[in-house]
Write an enzyme that holds these catalytic residues in place. Structure first.
Site: not given
Length: 322
Positions: A141, A193
């Site tokens: 991530e 994101t």
């Protein structure tokens, strides 16, 4: 922080494994970075093969231009961290068929990261705990967004719904997976994101924070009590959604129409552009899907929809060989 090295005998290990790495919905409207939910569809298909040298090889079976440098790949980076804690000369070859489109908001990067570590751990005889796997997968991530977060990773590994009480140190609470149907629409636009994080306010009003805390507590209580009405009332975000929703055409119309069709509620999946809605039965979930389709056909934006359920298992091994 130092961790105990794992000692293994490569001769005793399995050689290859195939897993389904599922999509996830992060935040669950009000629980920014602390709540996540695992889906039964869509999912990536990943094959991981054990190598007898300390290297990681990435193979993509689709058209996405994903980095092949393991350090820059969301599946490769977590395995680099895993190998640092293994006292053996081994490596991994990863073949990824991505059915969760990158930038969709339904946990594409988390699926790659979680799928890789769960598959590798299976080959090693499950020597690492789920918490260890989350710790490794968060490096994926970080590659994707620049920030370590577990709201997609944790449900992908644990299954069901998870609450991340703390990242440092990790404190993950598995919550009961409700018997709900989930309808997701993925407008074919991309919301990165990292970009969706940059537009967020750095400070919030106390009155908004209080309302948000109440909704998070209400949502968790609703899940624990199996109180669908309480879950529905708690699916409200007064901090993140008002800002991020401007990046998603048709968002307000979709949300209003879906609730009128009987959905408990829902909102942005992760950072978007996907939108999810929870329903108590399949018939309502399909009516909600029709609302979503009508909105995006009217706007003229291509889309994909999914009517699915909550995945209580997380990443699943579907084949393995010695």
């Amino acid at each position: 922080m130092e961790f105990e090295m794992k000692h293994i005998d490569p001769a005793t290990l399995q050689k290859q494994v195939t897993v389904h790495a599922p999509g996830t919905v992060a935040n669950l409207v009000c629980g920014f970075d602390v709540l996540g939910m695992c889906l039964n569809a869509p999912y990536d298909i990943m094959e991981v093969r054990l190598l007898d040298e300390k290297k990681i090889t990435i193979i993509s079976k689709d058209g996405y231009q994903l980095p092949t440098d393991p350090a820059q790949n969301t599946a490769g980076a977590p395995l680099i961290e895993m190998l640092e804690e293994i006292d053996a000369i081994i490596g991994f070859e990863i073949t990824i068929e991505k059915l969760i489109k990158p930038g969709s908001g339904i946990g594409s990067s988390a699926a790659s990261a979680a799928g890789a570590v769960v598959a590798a751990n299976h080959l090693l005889g499950n020597i690492f705990t789920n918490e260890d796997l989350v710790r490794f997968a968060m490096f994926g991530e970080k590659v994707a967004t620049g920030v370590k977060h577990a709201d997609n990773i944790a449900p992908c590994i644990y299954g069901g719904v998870t609450l991340i009480r703390s990242i440092f140190p990790l404190d993950i609470i598995a919550l009961p997976a409700p018997d709900f149907f989930v309808t997701v629409v993925h407008p074919q636009i991309e919301v990165r994101t990292s970009d969706a994080r940059q537009i967020l306010r750095k400070e919030v009003l106390l009155k908004d924070a209080i309302k948000q805390w109440g909704n998070i507590a209400g949502l968790v209580a609703g899940l624990l009590k199996k109180d669908a009405a309480l879950v529905g009332r708690s699916l409200e975000d007064v901090i993140i959604e008002p800002v991020r929703s401007i990046l998603i055409p048709g968002f307000d119309e979709v949300k209003k129409g879906c609730k009128e069709a009987g959905a408990l509620g829902g909102g942005i999946s992760g950072s978007g552009p996907s939108i999810f809605m929870l329903s108590t039965n399949e018939a309502t979930a399909k009516e909600v899907e029709t609302v979503m389709k009508n909105v995006y056909e009217k706007i003229g934006i291509s889309y994909h929809t999914y009517v699915t359920t909550i995945n209580a298992a997380g990443v699943q091994v579907i084949a393995a060989s010695c």
